[in-house]
Design a protein around this motif. Structure first.
Motif, short mmCIF file in Angstrom:
data_model
loop_
_atom_site.label_atom_id
_atom_site.label_comp_id
_atom_site.label_asym_id
_atom_site.label_seq_id
_atom_site.Cartn_x
_atom_site.Cartn_y
_atom_site.Cartn_z
N VAL A 46 0.87 -1.17 0.00
CA VAL A 46 0.00 0.00 0.00
C VAL A 46 0.91 1.22 0.00
CG1 VAL A 46 -1.73 1.32 1.28
CG2 VAL A 46 -1.88 -1.17 1.17
N LYS A 47 0.82 1.98 -1.08
CA LYS A 47 1.59 3.23 -1.19
C LYS A 47 0.67 4.34 -0.72
CE LYS A 47 4.20 1.55 -5.16
NZ LYS A 47 4.52 1.78 -6.57
N ARG A 48 1.19 5.16 0.17
CA ARG A 48 0.36 6.19 0.78
C ARG A 48 1.18 7.43 1.08
NH1 ARG A 48 2.51 5.70 5.62
NH2 ARG A 48 3.41 3.73 6.20
N PRO A 49 0.52 8.56 1.17
CA PRO A 49 1.27 9.76 1.55
C PRO A 49 1.67 9.70 3.02
CG PRO A 49 -1.07 10.27 1.36
CD PRO A 49 -0.88 8.85 0.91
N SER A 50 2.76 10.37 3.35
CA SER A 50 3.18 10.48 4.73
C SER A 50 2.31 11.54 5.41
CB SER A 50 4.65 10.89 4.78
OG SER A 50 5.06 11.06 6.12
N VAL A 51 1.82 11.19 6.60
CA VAL A 51 0.96 12.10 7.34
C VAL A 51 1.68 12.48 8.63
CG1 VAL A 51 -1.27 12.39 8.48
CG2 VAL A 51 -1.12 11.06 6.35
N ASP A 52 2.03 13.74 8.76
CA ASP A 52 2.75 14.20 9.95
C ASP A 52 2.00 13.86 11.23
OD1 ASP A 52 4.79 15.27 8.41
OD2 ASP A 52 3.96 17.30 8.40
N GLY A 53 2.73 13.33 12.19
CA GLY A 53 2.18 13.06 13.51
C GLY A 53 1.25 11.86 13.59
N ALA A 54 1.10 11.12 12.51
CA ALA A 54 0.19 9.97 12.52
C ALA A 54 0.80 8.82 13.32
CB ALA A 54 -0.10 9.52 11.10
N VAL A 55 -0.03 8.18 14.14
CA VAL A 55 0.40 7.06 14.97
C VAL A 55 -0.70 6.00 14.92
CG1 VAL A 55 0.94 6.33 17.33
CG2 VAL A 55 1.69 8.57 16.53
#
Length: 175
Positions: A46-55
């Motif tokens: 799964v290619k996905r954008p990086s989301v700042d602060g995601a946990v």
């Protein structure tokens, strides 16, 4: 299936059925599909954008729509897997999509393991291609590293030690 288009159409349709059958909380309209003929280690991704602060574990409050992600299917894996193994691989990827859409990121941690077990999906998908290089422990003979391309570890293996016995590595004679 004999074409990439057929693989994508069948896999997307299966994922729709699996989402309903297994209760996946996913928006498949936000998923794009592609086929890779180059990948050698991963059956799908799964290619996905990086989301700042995601946990993972902390639900993401999306402003607007959930970002799109892409499920990349590896043709060689599809060809080498049984239908059962392929559908389990697709459910593995659906767990990633579900985590991404809920948390903004994904991993193979405890949450992933529990969800994969609940949907009868493997946590790790088996290798479908043989590595070009296998490095083994000189003490116990255990294969400790597999590489698909030439790299520093392959070229200078004697400078590294195994995690099992802390002994030098050797390029396995089978390669």
């Amino acid at each position: 299936m004999t074409t990439h288009r057929e693989l994508v159409e069948w896999s997307a349709a299966y994922c729709g059925r699996a989402a309903e059958a297994f209760g996946f909380d996913v928006d498949l309209s936000r998923v794009e599909w592609e086929v890779s003929t180059r990948a050698k280690r991963r059956a799908a991704a799964v290619k996905r954008p990086s989301v700042d602060g995601a946990v993972v574990g902390e639900p993401k409050s999306w402003d607007g729509a959930v970002p799109d992600c892409t499920v990349s299917l590896t043709w060689a894996a599809f060809e080498s897997f049984s239908r059962t193994e392929w559908t389990a691989t697709l459910r593995h990827e659906l767990v990633h999509v579900e985590q991404f859409q809920r948390f903004g990121t994904t991993d193979h941690g405890d949450r992933f393991e529990r969800r994969a077990a609940a949907v009868d999906a493997p946590v790790r998908v088996r290798r479908f291609a043989d590595p070009a290089y296998v490095l083994s422990c000189t003490e116990c003979g255990e294969a400790v590293a597999r590489r698909y391309r030439d790299c520093k570890l392959v070229r200078r293996c004697e400078e590294y030690v195994s995690s099992c016995c802390s002994a030098p590595l050797v390029l396995d004679e089978r390669t």
